[in-house]
Design a protein around this motif. Structure first.
Motif, PDB file in Angstrom:
ATOM      1  N   PRO A  76       0.798  -1.236   0.000  1.00  0.00           N
ATOM      2  CA  PRO A  76       0.000   0.000   0.000  1.00  0.00           C
ATOM      3  C   PRO A  76       0.823   1.275   0.000  1.00  0.00           C
ATOM      4  O   PRO A  76       0.364   2.306  -0.487  1.00  0.00           O
ATOM      5  CB  PRO A  76      -0.830  -0.130   1.291  1.00  0.00           C
ATOM      6  CG  PRO A  76      -0.934  -1.590   1.538  1.00  0.00           C
ATOM      7  CD  PRO A  76       0.369  -2.158   1.078  1.00  0.00           C
ATOM      8  N   ILE A  82      -1.985   7.546   2.515  1.00  0.00           N
ATOM      9  CA  ILE A  82      -3.434   7.549   2.318  1.00  0.00           C
ATOM     10  C   ILE A  82      -3.901   9.004   2.237  1.00  0.00           C
ATOM     11  O   ILE A  82      -3.542   9.837   3.073  1.00  0.00           O
ATOM     12  CB  ILE A  82      -4.172   6.846   3.469  1.00  0.00           C
ATOM     13  CG1 ILE A  82      -3.735   5.375   3.554  1.00  0.00           C
ATOM     14  CG2 ILE A  82      -5.674   6.944   3.292  1.00  0.00           C
ATOM     15  CD1 ILE A  82      -4.173   4.545   2.374  1.00  0.00           C
ATOM     16  N   GLN A 131      -6.765   5.266  -1.640  1.00  0.00           N
ATOM     17  CA  GLN A 131      -5.377   4.851  -1.738  1.00  0.00           C
ATOM     18  C   GLN A 131      -4.793   5.253  -3.087  1.00  0.00           C
ATOM     19  O   GLN A 131      -5.318   4.905  -4.143  1.00  0.00           O
ATOM     20  CB  GLN A 131      -5.263   3.325  -1.576  1.00  0.00           C
ATOM     21  CG  GLN A 131      -3.849   2.794  -1.744  1.00  0.00           C
ATOM     22  CD  GLN A 131      -2.916   3.322  -0.672  1.00  0.00           C
ATOM     23  OE1 GLN A 131      -3.186   3.206   0.522  1.00  0.00           O
ATOM     24  NE2 GLN A 131      -1.818   3.912  -1.083  1.00  0.00           N
ATOM     25  N   LYS A 149      -1.729   5.320  -6.066  1.00  0.00           N
ATOM     26  CA  LYS A 149      -0.944   4.268  -6.706  1.00  0.00           C
ATOM     27  C   LYS A 149       0.253   4.884  -7.420  1.00  0.00           C
ATOM     28  O   LYS A 149       0.198   6.014  -7.877  1.00  0.00           O
ATOM     29  CB  LYS A 149      -1.790   3.490  -7.724  1.00  0.00           C
ATOM     30  CG  LYS A 149      -2.942   2.701  -7.132  1.00  0.00           C
ATOM     31  CD  LYS A 149      -3.696   1.958  -8.218  1.00  0.00           C
ATOM     32  CE  LYS A 149      -4.856   1.156  -7.649  1.00  0.00           C
ATOM     33  NZ  LYS A 149      -5.598   0.432  -8.711  1.00  0.00           N
TER      34      LYS A 149
END
Length: 285
Positions: free
Chosen positions: A34, A57, A63, A65
């Motif tokens: 993550p 976050i 979330q 990328k």
């Protein structure tokens, strides 16, 4: 095939991207965890040099990328890495001696210009070119955005690739391709020979492989581009699972700005020029 080296100090989630430094001494990896953890290794000793989380976050709980990562090709920034992430293009400077990675965002001048870039390449001078989710091309000088070509693709640009060797268009070229199934070839054009800084990328040729003449989009979602050692050959892979190789040639009189005799630039852009593409093979897994 023989395994020459194996790195084990990587997150268990897997590796999303890898890149070697220009001198081949460092290897960078982005993990599929993550945090999109960026790890730097000394390749010969296969030892971990530094590690840093590249993502957080967002305040909305979404979330982000990382879509692309590459080492800079500029000799003076041999230890600099570029990442393209959700609404963020960033550079990371690696200090192997202090085992430190320091990140800083690129300079857009206006927050409304910030986009999600999906891919990155570097021109012969080492400046970055990115393709965005919206279909725009972004050109950087250093870490500062200096030009945007808007709407060059009808959807996300998944891959860009620059070549340093001059072609028949008179200078270095790079290619862009994406979800619309279109491959565009761009040429570096000197606006004036007196001032090296006044150079500009101009669209040269626009290909829609596998489509009917006149089509504005193609049948394949192009996800990767790869040049071949032999002059004039270009390969691409698609989301549909096929691989293709094409030969491209002259544009029958079109110059690198897309103009022909008795035709406007817009007329040429709508010409798919598929007759210039000779399919050499197609393979499916």
């Amino acid at each position: 095939m023989e395994i020459l080296a194996k790195l084990t100090s990587i997150p268990q989630e897997g590796v999303a991207a890898v890149s070697f430094s220009a001198d081949g001494k460092l290897l960078a990896t982005v993990a599929m965890d993550p945090a999109a953890t960026l790890s730097i290794f000394e390749w010969e000793s296969q030892t971990l040099v530094a590690r840093e989380k590249t993502l957080r976050i967002s305040s909305g709980g979404v979330q982000a990328k990382v879509f692309a990562m590459k080492f800079s090709t500029l000799p003076e920034y041999n230890n600099r890495i570029w990442t393209c992430a959700t609404q963020d293009t960033r550079v990371w400077d690696v200090d192997p001696d202090d085992a430190e990675i320091v990140g800083s965002p690129c300079h857009y001048g206006d927050k409304d210009l910030v986009q999600t870039s999906l891919c990155i390449t570097f021109d012969p001078k080492g400046d970055a070119i990115t393709g965005t989710k919206s279909g725009d091309l972004q050109f950087f000088r250093g870490t500062r955005l200096w030009k945007i070509e808007r709407g060059r693709h009808r959807g996300p640009i998944n891959c860009v690739h620059a070549e340093s060797r001059p072609r028949d268009v008179g200078g270095p070229v790079f290619f862009s391709a994406g979800k619309d199934g279109v491959i565009q070839e761009w040429a570096l054009k000197l606006e004036t020979l007196q001032y090296v800084n006044e150079v500009e990328w101009k669209i040269g040729r626009r290909f829609v492989p596998g489509a009917e003449p006149g089509a504005l989009s193609g049948p394949w979602n192009i996800r990767s581009l790869a040049p071949y050692c032999k002059e004039g050959l270009l390969g691409f892979g698609t989301k549909q699972g096929s691989m293709h190789q094409f030969r491209f040639g002259n544009t029958n009189g079109a110059d690198i700005s897309g103009n022909r005799v008795n035709e406007t630039a817009d007329d040429v852009l709508e010409d798919t020029l598929v007759t210039l593409l000779e399919p050499l093979y197609e393979r499916r897994p």
